[in-house]
Design a protein around this motif. Sequence first.
Motif, short mmCIF file in Angstrom:
data_model
loop_
_atom_site.label_atom_id
_atom_site.label_comp_id
_atom_site.label_asym_id
_atom_site.label_seq_id
_atom_site.Cartn_x
_atom_site.Cartn_y
_atom_site.Cartn_z
N GLN A 14 -4.60 -3.06 -4.51
CA GLN A 14 -3.74 -3.40 -3.36
C GLN A 14 -4.51 -3.66 -2.06
OE1 GLN A 14 -2.59 -0.07 -4.87
NE2 GLN A 14 -1.69 -1.35 -6.44
N SER A 15 -5.83 -3.90 -2.15
CA SER A 15 -6.56 -4.13 -0.90
C SER A 15 -6.12 -5.43 -0.21
CB SER A 15 -8.07 -4.15 -1.15
OG SER A 15 -8.45 -5.24 -1.95
N GLU A 16 -5.58 -6.39 -0.97
CA GLU A 16 -5.10 -7.61 -0.34
C GLU A 16 -3.96 -7.34 0.64
OE1 GLU A 16 -5.98 -10.85 -0.25
OE2 GLU A 16 -7.83 -10.32 -1.32
N SER A 17 -3.23 -6.26 0.41
CA SER A 17 -2.14 -5.93 1.35
C SER A 17 -2.70 -5.57 2.72
CB SER A 17 -1.32 -4.76 0.80
OG SER A 17 -2.09 -3.57 0.74
N LEU A 18 -3.93 -5.11 2.76
CA LEU A 18 -4.58 -4.78 4.02
C LEU A 18 -5.16 -6.03 4.67
CD1 LEU A 18 -6.41 -1.62 2.65
CD2 LEU A 18 -4.27 -1.66 3.94
N TRP A 53 0.85 -1.20 0.00
CA TRP A 53 0.00 0.00 0.00
C TRP A 53 0.89 1.25 0.00
CZ3 TRP A 53 -5.15 0.49 -0.65
CH2 TRP A 53 -5.67 1.78 -0.53
N PRO A 54 0.65 2.21 -0.89
CA PRO A 54 1.47 3.43 -0.92
C PRO A 54 1.28 4.24 0.36
CG PRO A 54 -0.41 3.62 -2.42
CD PRO A 54 -0.39 2.20 -1.95
N PHE A 113 -11.87 -5.90 4.15
CA PHE A 113 -11.04 -5.07 3.28
C PHE A 113 -10.63 -5.79 1.99
CE2 PHE A 113 -10.89 -2.31 6.86
CZ PHE A 113 -10.63 -1.06 6.33
N ARG A 114 -11.23 -6.92 1.73
CA ARG A 114 -11.05 -7.57 0.43
C ARG A 114 -12.01 -6.88 -0.54
NH1 ARG A 114 -10.79 -12.26 2.31
NH2 ARG A 114 -8.52 -12.59 2.17
#
Length: 411
Positions: free
Chosen positions: A258-262, A199-200, A251-252
């Motif tokens: 990039q929501s998988e990073s969460l 996530w940036p 958060f999927r």
Amino acid sequence: MPDSYDAIIVGGGIAGSGLAAVLAREGKSVLLLEKTAEFQDVVRGEWLAPWGVIDAQKVGLLDILVAENDHFLPYHVEYGDGIDPEVAETRKLDLGSFLPGISGPLAIGHPQACQALFDAAVTAGATAVRGVTDIAMTAGPSPSLSYKQDGATQSARARMIVGADGRGSVVRRQAGIDLHQDPTHHYFGGLLVDNVEGWPEDIQTMGTEGDVQFFVFPQGGGRSRLYLSFGAEQKSRLAGSDNRQRFLDAFRLATVPQSESLVNARPAGPCHTIPNQSTWVDNPVAPGVVLIGDAAGYNDPIIGQGLAVSFRDVRMVSEALLATDDWSAGALSGYAEERSERMRRLRFSAAFDSVLHAEFGPEATSRKLRFLERSAVDPMFALCRGAVMLGPELMPPSAFTEEEWQKLTAV
């Protein structure tokens, strides 16, 4: 310990410790009372709006916060249902463009900020006591209170008692100041996470997908504060021992790159849910007593104004008390009037954002998309939303009227 002070401040959080530091630096004697032995993650107050950054700067507290965490958020992207992610990224909002010299909101852990300000108050000369219970206050021209620490009862007098003891304020109740509140519209849950990879860290996001509104606020070093809001009918959505995993699973998000990073992040604190409603008092000042921070009423967290409100309270009250030897209720009338209008405007802004982003289903999505389209071609539409970044006092009074509400909700 002496038994007489200029100010006794009940509550050593953001507002209480901040005010204690400012007053003590100016030579005032301050007794700072805090109930906790250690500040805990209470899942709120980790995003300081640009107008709050300015107030913290004006009272000499910003450097303390920045020394703890200097992670400002320069960009905002709104994702969500009906919004193409690639288009969303072309509309990235520059949060450093709102106020000169302020590069965006500050993201900072709540317990760390509380401790840093508490330590600053002690360094400045405040007498600080932790583990305080059983506060009993007598208001009036010569206010006093008693409290217990380690089973022993202590008592002290002051020119002014400051209630900075949060939402369930003992000082507010004992001063006989009534708290008003809006009906619950939605619920708000939060979780601190570490090991966010991908996530940036210079981009915060907010949006609505399905039956949730989501927020991501990076704090640097792979840490982020995440929030969800959801309808009041889902009050128990995050109940149970596995609530942190269910929170992350929400958060999927199909609309958020990039929501998988969460989803794959590591929980770093509790998952806690609170109702959204704003609260307020008619007057935060009584003889010998003034309320600040959440004790004086708090804003719906959907627009994240809690920290900014606290630093404005610190600035207004400290300026009033340091300007005169008259510490009567009348000396704080300017603060009372300013805060009343400030919180009214912020309630308006939060209520509108609740309609816009914390209502769910096809009709709500269509309304949101119509609003975003209108706003894209008319930057002056919905000026009430400017209060979030610029501060409520910089918006015209017409932005917070019933006529404006009817216009906005009819879009």
